[in-house]
Structures are given as structure tokens and as C-alpha cells.
Design an enzyme around this catalytic site. Structure first.
Site, PDB file in Angstrom:
ATOM      1  N   LYS A   5       5.487   5.490 -11.265  1.00  0.00           N
ATOM      2  CA  LYS A   5       6.764   4.865 -11.647  1.00  0.00           C
ATOM      3  C   LYS A   5       6.615   4.042 -12.933  1.00  0.00           C
ATOM      4  CE  LYS A   5       7.575   2.460  -7.885  1.00  0.00           C
ATOM      5  NZ  LYS A   5       6.260   2.645  -7.216  1.00  0.00           N
ATOM      6  N   ARG A  17      -0.682  -1.662   1.471  1.00  0.00           N
ATOM      7  CA  ARG A  17       0.534  -1.445   0.673  1.00  0.00           C
ATOM      8  C   ARG A  17       1.200  -0.127   1.051  1.00  0.00           C
ATOM      9  NH1 ARG A  17      -1.660  -1.758  -5.092  1.00  0.00           N
ATOM     10  NH2 ARG A  17       0.478  -1.477  -5.799  1.00  0.00           N
ATOM     11  N   ARG A  62      13.075  -2.284  -2.353  1.00  0.00           N
ATOM     12  CA  ARG A  62      11.928  -1.818  -1.573  1.00  0.00           C
ATOM     13  C   ARG A  62      12.190  -1.932  -0.080  1.00  0.00           C
ATOM     14  NH1 ARG A  62       7.582  -2.889  -5.653  1.00  0.00           N
ATOM     15  NH2 ARG A  62       5.606  -2.119  -4.862  1.00  0.00           N
ATOM     16  N   ARG A  64      -6.950   2.904 -11.578  1.00  0.00           N
ATOM     17  CA  ARG A  64      -5.908   2.339 -12.450  1.00  0.00           C
ATOM     18  C   ARG A  64      -6.411   1.101 -13.182  1.00  0.00           C
ATOM     19  NH1 ARG A  64       0.124   1.176 -10.383  1.00  0.00           N
ATOM     20  NH2 ARG A  64      -0.782  -0.428  -9.056  1.00  0.00           N
ATOM     21  N   ARG A  81      -6.203  -4.500 -10.996  1.00  0.00           N
ATOM     22  CA  ARG A  81      -5.410  -5.435 -10.177  1.00  0.00           C
ATOM     23  C   ARG A  81      -6.112  -5.720  -8.858  1.00  0.00           C
ATOM     24  NH1 ARG A  81       0.622  -3.001 -10.193  1.00  0.00           N
ATOM     25  NH2 ARG A  81       0.438  -3.743  -8.064  1.00  0.00           N
TER      26      ARG A  81
HETATM   27  P1  AMP Z   1       4.119  -3.261  -7.794  1.00  0.00           P
HETATM   28  O1  AMP Z   1       3.546  -3.630  -9.116  1.00  0.00           O
HETATM   29  O2  AMP Z   1       5.492  -2.656  -7.913  1.00  0.00           O
HETATM   30  O3  AMP Z   1       3.186  -2.409  -6.961  1.00  0.00           O
HETATM   31  O4  AMP Z   1       4.329  -4.642  -6.991  1.00  0.00           O
HETATM   32  C1  AMP Z   1       3.243  -5.483  -6.691  1.00  0.00           C
HETATM   33  C2  AMP Z   1       3.585  -6.413  -5.542  1.00  0.00           C
HETATM   34  O5  AMP Z   1       4.718  -7.232  -5.890  1.00  0.00           O
HETATM   35  C3  AMP Z   1       3.994  -5.714  -4.256  1.00  0.00           C
HETATM   36  O6  AMP Z   1       2.876  -5.311  -3.492  1.00  0.00           O
HETATM   37  C4  AMP Z   1       4.794  -6.833  -3.571  1.00  0.00           C
HETATM   38  O7  AMP Z   1       3.951  -7.828  -3.043  1.00  0.00           O
HETATM   39  C5  AMP Z   1       5.536  -7.450  -4.745  1.00  0.00           C
HETATM   40  N1  AMP Z   1       6.855  -6.804  -4.979  1.00  0.00           N
HETATM   41  C6  AMP Z   1       7.243  -6.118  -6.085  1.00  0.00           C
HETATM   42  N2  AMP Z   1       8.519  -5.682  -5.955  1.00  0.00           N
HETATM   43  C7  AMP Z   1       8.943  -6.100  -4.738  1.00  0.00           C
HETATM   44  C8  AMP Z   1      10.151  -5.970  -3.996  1.00  0.00           C
HETATM   45  N3  AMP Z   1      11.210  -5.294  -4.490  1.00  0.00           N
HETATM   46  N4  AMP Z   1      10.219  -6.546  -2.766  1.00  0.00           N
HETATM   47  C9  AMP Z   1       9.191  -7.233  -2.257  1.00  0.00           C
HETATM   48  N5  AMP Z   1       8.013  -7.383  -2.876  1.00  0.00           N
HETATM   49  C10 AMP Z   1       7.879  -6.838  -4.120  1.00  0.00           C
END
Ligand code: AMP
Length: 223
Positions: A16, A174, A91, A130, A163
Site C-alpha cells: 500500500k 499485526r 482499519r 522492509r 521498523r
Molecule cells: P502501518 O504503517 O499502516 O502498518 O501502521 C502502523 C501502526 O500504526 C499499526 O500497527 C497501528 O498500531 C497504527 N495504526 C495505523 N493506522 C491505524 C488505524 N487506522 N487504526 C488503528 N491503528 C492504526
């Protein structure tokens, strides 16, 4: 240009972020990646960042109200009036419902949801390799999309890092969260006739091509 209100949906590591960056180059709409917004808040030590950090480190989702507030502020700001690309939001079903009702209040609606799907095995393989840039979050992969110079971002020259939540045990958590809380959105948007699926296991350039074709069709329909 036509107004396009787009969502990129899919499991962590399905591409994404890479596709969102490319789409943002093609379209001039704001691109809101909630993971990037939260990581920036953690780095700056804001109240939101402090509240979000422990959830993120565990690979849990942050509470709906925190993230809904962040997106609502941006939609109300006027900067996304001609369209937007959302990555990593919504999400959960309550987040999707909150987005629907905010857009309705603003007299707007979603144009399409692009599901970039990939199976769990592929995701673990991808996330373990990554690397992300310190400065702006540009995304690389040691094997599939390496930077020209090891450990350095091609775009802004900043250092690349892994990360904390890309560690294997956190990745597994996750993924569980994705299947339990986010995957129901596939049906949610299918029922609204908004869902378009691309295979995230494909080569990233092919995925981009498919998304470009889809977005051109949507632009013509909306225009
Ligand atoms: P990502 O970079 O999109 O994988 O997001 C990293 C982390 O941010 C996720 O594992 C969640 O802890 C938090 N996060 C990001 N977007 C959301 C969302 N829409 N709702 C809840 N937590 C989020």
C-alpha cells in the site's frame, strides 16, 4: 481533474505504501497514511504520539477515536476538498462508519476502495526485508526494491531503518489484528459496490499499472 476519494486497503506489507507514493505522484491529492502520521507524532512526542506508541510497539491498533479524530481534522481542513488517498485507514468497521458519516456531512462520498491483497507467508517475507527512510518514510526492500546505495534513501539521502513492528513476532500479531478487525471491511465495501481488487503478490510495477488503469477509468466516470 475529477474528484477522487480513494482508499487503499490491504494487509500490512501488501504494498500500500509503495503504491500510495506512486499514486500521489500521478494525482495531486493529499495522501494520508495513518501509520506515517502516527510515527511522526511519536517522533515529535505529541500527546497523540504518546498515546499511540504502546499500541504500535505491540502491533495492536490504536483506539478508533484517536485515529478517527486525525482523519476528520484533515477532511475538515479543506486541503482534501478535491480528493484524497487514504492508506491504512479505515482499519475497523467503526472507523469505516465514521468515515462514511463524515463524508456524508460534507456532501461527499467515496469513489473507490482498492484492495491490495497478499497471503500471510508473502507478507512475513516482505516485512522482514522492509527498510524505511528516517526522513519521510520512503519504503524499500533489501531484495525486491533495494536502494541504489545500501542503507541510504534514493529520494532524500536519509538513513534507512527497520521498523520495530516489522520484527517477526510483532508481524504475526499485526496479521492477526488484520484478519480479525480489518478484513471485514472487504465485505463492507463490496456491499457498497466500491471494491476493486489487485494482486499484491504481483511485481510492484504491474500492480502500479493496474491501479493506474483503474484510476483513469474512475476519472473518466467521475469527470
Ligand atoms: P502501518 O504503517 O499502516 O502498518 O501502521 C502502523 C501502526 O500504526 C499499526 O500497527 C497501528 O498500531 C497504527 N495504526 C495505523 N493506522 C491505524 C488505524 N487506522 N487504526 C488503528 N491503528 C492504526
Amino acid at each position: 481533474m475529477a474528484e477522487l476519494n480513494l482508499i487503499l486497503l490491504g494487509p500490512p506489507g501488501s504494498g500500500k505504501g509503495t503504491q500510495g507514493e506512486r499514486l500521489q505522484e500521478d494525482l495531486e491529492f493529499p495522501y494520508y497514511a495513518t501509520g506515517d502520521i502516527l510515527r511522526a507524532a511519536v517522533k515529535e512526542g505529541t500527546e497523540v504520539g504518546k498515546a499511540a506508541k504502546e499500541y504500535m510497539d505491540r502491533g495492536d491498533l490504536v483506539p478508533d477515536e484517536v485515529i478517527i479524530g486525525i482523519i476528520a481534522d484533515r477532511l475538515e481542513s479543506g486541503e482534501a476538498d478535491h480528493g484524497f488517498i487514504l492508506d491504512g485507514f479505515p482499519r475497523t468497521v467503526p472507523q469505516a462508519e465514521a468515515l462514511d458519516s463524515k463524508l456524508t456531512d460534507l456532501g461527499r462520498a467515496l469513489t473507490a476502495v482498492i484492495l491490495i491483497d497478499a497471503d500471510d507467508e508473502e507478507i512475513v517475507r516482505r516485512l522482514s526485508g522492509r527498510r524505511v527512510c528516517q526522513e519521510k518514510g520512503h519504503v524499500y526492500h533489501v531484495e525486491f526494491n533495494p536502494p541504489a546505495e545500501d542503507g541510504v534513501c534514493d529520494v532524500d539521502g536519509s538513513e534507512l531503518y527497520t521498523r520495530d513492528d516489522d520484527k517477526p513476532e510483532v508481524v504475526r500479531h499485526r496479521l492477526e489484528q488484520y484478519h480479525e478487525k480489518t478484513a471485514p471491511l472487504v465485505d463492507y465495501y463490496k456491499k457498497q459496490g466500491l471494491l476493486n481488487q489487485v494482486d499484491g503478490a504481483d511485481d510492484p510495477d504491474r500492480v502500479s499499472e493496474k491501479i493506474r488503469t483503474l484510476v483513469s477509468t474512475l476519472s473518466l466516470e467521475e469527470g
